[in-house]
Design an enzyme around this catalytic site. Structure first.
Site, PDB file in Angstrom:
ATOM      1  CG  HIS A 153     -15.051  34.139 -60.005  1.00 18.44           C
ATOM      2  ND1 HIS A 153     -16.406  34.394 -60.022  1.00 18.44           N
ATOM      3  CD2 HIS A 153     -14.916  32.837 -59.642  1.00 18.44           C
ATOM      4  CE1 HIS A 153     -17.057  33.284 -59.689  1.00 18.44           C
ATOM      5  NE2 HIS A 153     -16.177  32.333 -59.458  1.00 18.44           N
ATOM      6  CE  LYS A 157     -15.649  32.424 -63.697  1.00 21.44           C
ATOM      7  NZ  LYS A 157     -15.252  31.071 -64.154  1.00 21.44           N
TER       8      LYS A 157
END
Length: 265
Positions: A153, A157
């Site tokens: 990600h 995040k």
């Protein structure tokens, strides 16, 4: 559908706003932001060059008084505050927040006895179909295959593993008759010894602007099988959230996930 968006000034919040504004059956009635957001007071559609008449606000009570649904892709602590407001105002919740602890998960499930809630670590159709593929694969690779889940990600995040990776792990563990809390291994370092074949491994990558990549590796002797889902845009999550809103329209109470919404259970 009178919809409010939590985390409205964030990347996912803006995608949700754009998706709601483009849906003729949906009406944006509220946009919640953090109290310290410099965007407070601005029109929720300003980033699109549109005037919606809905200003970004941190007034939770006002937003919930106007909405029938709240879509929430924020953080656990914020979502739990929104849950209390939803119970007070009888507002249905579509939750894409990840990183809940077991006590928070229990609170969400219990609230489903009073209001309708759809909570999922990933709302894309593709991911939820992938979960069914993993359930099938896990049953057939139950012996002789090591299972590893690798996710990637963007740099912003804050939780790991991702909610989607955990969903994948839970589906696989259930198919194998295991408890994920007991068999999960989160990262490895140092002298770890040989791999325990009953474990499910997790690895998390964070960098750049990766929207979300997930691969489950079934590694046997002489072969390996990889099942991968890659997200190129947050649009799939936003479209899934609206699909969940439509699903909740027919349910006054209950706790659901995207498998219910898509009829995959």
């Amino acid at each position: 559908m009178k919809i409010a968006i939590a985390g409205a000034s964030g990347r996912m919040g803006r995608m949700l706003i754009e998706t709601v504004l483009n849906d003729p059956e949906a009406t944006l009635v509220g946009a919640l932001g953090r109290a310290d957001s410099p965007q407070l007071g601005r029109d929720a559609g300003a980033f699109l060059g549109k005037e919606t008449g809905v200003a970004l606000t941190d007034d939770i009570e006002r937003v919930f008084a106007q909405a029938d649904y709240l879509i929430d892709f924020t953080r656990p602590e914020g979502t739990m505050v929104h849950l209390e407001a939803a119970l007070r105002h009888n507002v249905k919740l579509v939750i894409g927040t990840t990183g809940f602890d077991n006590a928070q998960k229990a609170q969400l499930r219990a609230a489903g006895e009073k209001i309708a809630i759809m909570a999922a670590g990933n709302m894309s159709v593709g991911v939820n179909v992938t979960l069914k593929l993993l359930e099938f694969a896990a049953r057939h690779f139950a012996a002789g295959y090591d299972i590893e889940i690798i996710e990637a990600h963007h740099r912003h995040k804050v939780d790991a593993p991702s909610g989607t990776a955990l969903m994948m792990g839970e589906v696989i563990a259930d198919a194998l008759g295991r408890n994920l809390d007991e068999c999960a291994v989160y990262g490895r370092e140092g002298v770890t010894g040989e791999r325990d074949p009953s474990t499910i491994g997790f690895s998390a990558i964070r960098g750049g602007d990766i929207v979300g990549d997930h691969t489950v590796l079934f590694a046997g002797i002489g072969e390996r099988i990889e099942i991968t889902h890659k997200s190129a845009s947050r649009l799939a999550y936003a479209q899934g959230a609206l699909r969940a809103v439509r699903f909740l329209a027919g349910h006054p109470t209950g706790f659901f996930d995207m498998q219910d919404v898509l009829g995959l259970r």
